[in-house]
Write a protein that holds these residues in place. Structure first.
Motif, PDB file in Angstrom:
ATOM      1  N   ARG A 189       0.836  -1.195   0.000  1.00  0.00           N
ATOM      2  CA  ARG A 189       0.000   0.000   0.000  1.00  0.00           C
ATOM      3  C   ARG A 189       0.875   1.251   0.000  1.00  0.00           C
ATOM      4  NH1 ARG A 189      -5.156   0.475   1.061  1.00  0.00           N
ATOM      5  NH2 ARG A 189      -5.268  -1.552   2.077  1.00  0.00           N
ATOM      6  N   LEU A 212       2.047   5.237   0.364  1.00  0.00           N
ATOM      7  CA  LEU A 212       1.883   6.254   1.403  1.00  0.00           C
ATOM      8  C   LEU A 212       1.742   7.628   0.747  1.00  0.00           C
ATOM      9  CD1 LEU A 212       4.671   5.029   3.857  1.00  0.00           C
ATOM     10  CD2 LEU A 212       2.220   4.572   4.016  1.00  0.00           C
ATOM     11  N   GLU A 250      -1.528   5.816   4.790  1.00  0.00           N
ATOM     12  CA  GLU A 250      -1.648   4.868   3.699  1.00  0.00           C
ATOM     13  C   GLU A 250      -2.701   5.369   2.720  1.00  0.00           C
ATOM     14  OE1 GLU A 250      -2.564   1.224   5.693  1.00  0.00           O
ATOM     15  OE2 GLU A 250      -0.480   0.572   5.658  1.00  0.00           O
ATOM     16  N   GLN A 300       7.110  -1.151   3.606  1.00  0.00           N
ATOM     17  CA  GLN A 300       6.861   0.262   3.315  1.00  0.00           C
ATOM     18  C   GLN A 300       8.034   1.157   3.711  1.00  0.00           C
ATOM     19  OE1 GLN A 300       3.206   0.070   5.695  1.00  0.00           O
ATOM     20  NE2 GLN A 300       2.062   0.792   3.916  1.00  0.00           N
TER      21      GLN A 300
END
Length: 260
Positions: A36, A38, A83, A122
């Motif tokens: 996902r 950011l 996110e 991430q």
């Protein structure tokens, strides 16, 4: 990296960006949690002003608890990192996750608190999102924590403390390092490693302090370590009377590792 930042070699470096995985399945995983994206609001370009003397990155529940008790009530929030939500994700909307945030503590001191919900995958994306502030900083300090069970000692120590600090720094960090250097074969991973690696590559003076402890509850031992660390910095960041209500832990020890 024991006495300097060290060799940066793929897959075997002591600092991992988080987007490099040993498993081929992990690399090609399309799990929404791992990949996902950011986003920053508002945009960093709208927030840049004068030179930043210190950019402080805080990662982990123990360090975040201490910083919130000492700094956060006098910090002014200037940006959030969340996110990104894609269309139709009702389950994502229902989840309440704490955002990562950047605060202005002083006119030339910024604090970045990393959300505990961020995945290691991430790390690269997160580092890129905060890079505009780091590029404008004279120095970066990263504060993180880890269970003592993950610390590998190279020699027997009779009086090893339950809570202690170790440090890693970039090659061009010329200020005094306020703890002993992290010995090999110990490693740092995730966002703290990603930020330190980025600073090494772009020649931003940076130091990482990792607090090894048996519990992530803020206790008197960790408070003393952090107070000693911040009192030696050339910035007046500590409050005279920190509020540790509901953060200090005085009960029985909590096991940090499950052994099977």
């Amino acid at each position: 990296m024991a006495t300097y930042f060290g060799e940066v070699v793929e897959q075997s470096s002591r600092a991992f960006w988080g987007d490099q995985c040993d498993s081929e399945d992990d690399v090609h995983s399309d799990s929404p949690t791992n990949w996902r994206k950011l986003e920053v609001s508002p945009s960093p370009t709208q927030l840049m002003s004068s030179r930043i003397k210190l950019f402080l990155v805080v990662h982990g529940p123990l360090t975040e608890g201490f910083v919130e008790a000492c700094f956060l009530d006098k910090g002014v929030p200037i940006a959030e990192i969340n996110e990104a939500e894609t269309e139709g994700e009702e389950s994502f909307r229902r989840r309440k996750r704490k955002s990562s945030a950047i605060y202005s503590l002083l006119s030339d001191v910024l604090l970045c608190i990393c959300s505990s919900h961020l995945d290691m995958a991430q790390s690269f994306d997160f580092t890129e999102k905060i890079s505009p502030w780091m590029k404008n900083a004279e120095q970066v300090i990263i504060l993180t924590c880890s269970y003592i069970s993950g610390y590998h000692i190279t020699r027997h120590q009779d009086d090893s403390p339950d809570t202690f600090l170790k440090a890693l720094k970039t090659d061009n960090f010329s200020s005094l390092v306020l703890s002993e250097t992290l010995e090999q074969p110990n490693t740092v991973k995730g966002i703290p490693a990603g930020v330190l690696t980025w600073c090494q590559i772009f020649e931003i003076p940076a130091v990482l302090y990792i607090c090894y402890t048996r519990s992530y509850e803020v206790d008197s031992a960790s408070v003393k370590l952090f107070q000693q660390l911040f009192s030696k910095l050339p910035f007046k960041l500590l409050k005279e009377k920190p509020n540790f209500t509901n953060r200090l832990y005085s009960g029985p020890e909590i096991s940090s590792t499950l052994y099977m």
